[in-house]
Design a protein around this motif. Structure first.
Motif, PDB file in Angstrom:
ATOM      1  N   TYR A 108       0.843  -1.192   0.000  1.00 21.63           N
ATOM      2  CA  TYR A 108       0.000   0.000   0.000  1.00 21.63           C
ATOM      3  C   TYR A 108       0.883   1.249   0.000  1.00 21.63           C
ATOM      4  O   TYR A 108       0.642   2.206  -0.738  1.00 21.63           O
ATOM      5  CB  TYR A 108      -0.907  -0.021   1.229  1.00 21.63           C
ATOM      6  N   ARG A 109       1.930   1.244   0.820  1.00 23.13           N
ATOM      7  CA  ARG A 109       2.828   2.408   0.916  1.00 23.13           C
ATOM      8  C   ARG A 109       3.628   2.611  -0.375  1.00 23.13           C
ATOM      9  O   ARG A 109       3.976   3.738  -0.711  1.00 23.13           O
ATOM     10  CB  ARG A 109       3.752   2.277   2.112  1.00 23.13           C
TER      11      ARG A 109
ATOM     12  N   LYS B 175       0.901   4.063  -2.812  1.00 13.35           N
ATOM     13  CA  LYS B 175       0.435   5.390  -2.385  1.00 13.35           C
ATOM     14  C   LYS B 175       1.280   5.840  -1.189  1.00 13.35           C
ATOM     15  O   LYS B 175       0.921   5.624  -0.038  1.00 13.35           O
ATOM     16  CB  LYS B 175      -1.047   5.313  -2.002  1.00 13.35           C
TER      17      LYS B 175
ATOM     18  N   THR C 252       1.730   8.554   0.311  1.00 13.23           N
ATOM     19  CA  THR C 252       1.164   9.531   1.243  1.00 13.23           C
ATOM     20  C   THR C 252       0.051   8.945   2.109  1.00 13.23           C
ATOM     21  O   THR C 252      -0.612   9.675   2.841  1.00 13.23           O
ATOM     22  CB  THR C 252       0.593  10.734   0.463  1.00 13.23           C
ATOM     23  N   VAL C 253      -0.155   7.648   2.049  1.00 10.82           N
ATOM     24  CA  VAL C 253      -1.239   7.005   2.794  1.00 10.82           C
ATOM     25  C   VAL C 253      -1.010   7.140   4.302  1.00 10.82           C
ATOM     26  O   VAL C 253       0.120   7.098   4.778  1.00 10.82           O
ATOM     27  CB  VAL C 253      -1.385   5.524   2.383  1.00 10.82           C
TER      28      VAL C 253
END
Length: 121
Positions: free
Chosen positions: A73-74, A77, A79-80
């Motif tokens: 996920y990181r 994205k 900026t998550v």
């Protein structure tokens, strides 16, 4: 596929316990009754130990899976926030992004496979 086999094993152990008690009642003092009881106790203990080990492995797997998904996920994205990650992992599976591919379909496939395994036995 221990998760789909354990209910059957549990019910067989209960049936074995009932049969042993009935045998002991019909044959008081029989050495075979003690042997049956000891064998049942040993099998039950091994089953409980195996289920505890299975749960430990399952917990470790879920933790590693969560870490892996979080890393992915990181990457996708950067900026998550942690709240977004938690919401994606803990929320409704139908609302989860396609970031981690077809994991849900694989899980459903495994569940269907349990029925196939028992059908083969």
């Amino acid at each position: 596929y221990l998760g789909c086999i354990s209910p059957q094993v549990r019910s067989q152990l209960k049936a074995m316990d009932g049969a042993n008690k009935l045998f002991a009642k019909k044959n008081p003092g029989a050495s075979e009754a003690r042997i049956r009881t000891n064998m049942h106790a040993t099998l039950t203990r091994k089953f409980v130990d195996l289920m505890a080990e299975y749960q430990e492995v399952q917990t470790r797997y879920k933790s590693k899976y969560r870490e892996r998904v979080e890393r992915q996920y990181r990457i996708v994205k950067p900026t998550v926030t942690q709240d977004e990650i938690d919401a994606a992992l803990d929320g409704d599976p139908s609302n989860q992004p396609e970031i981690w591919g077809d994991m849900g379909r694989r899980t459903a496939s495994r569940r269907g496979r349990c029925g196939e395994i028992w059908g083969d036995m």
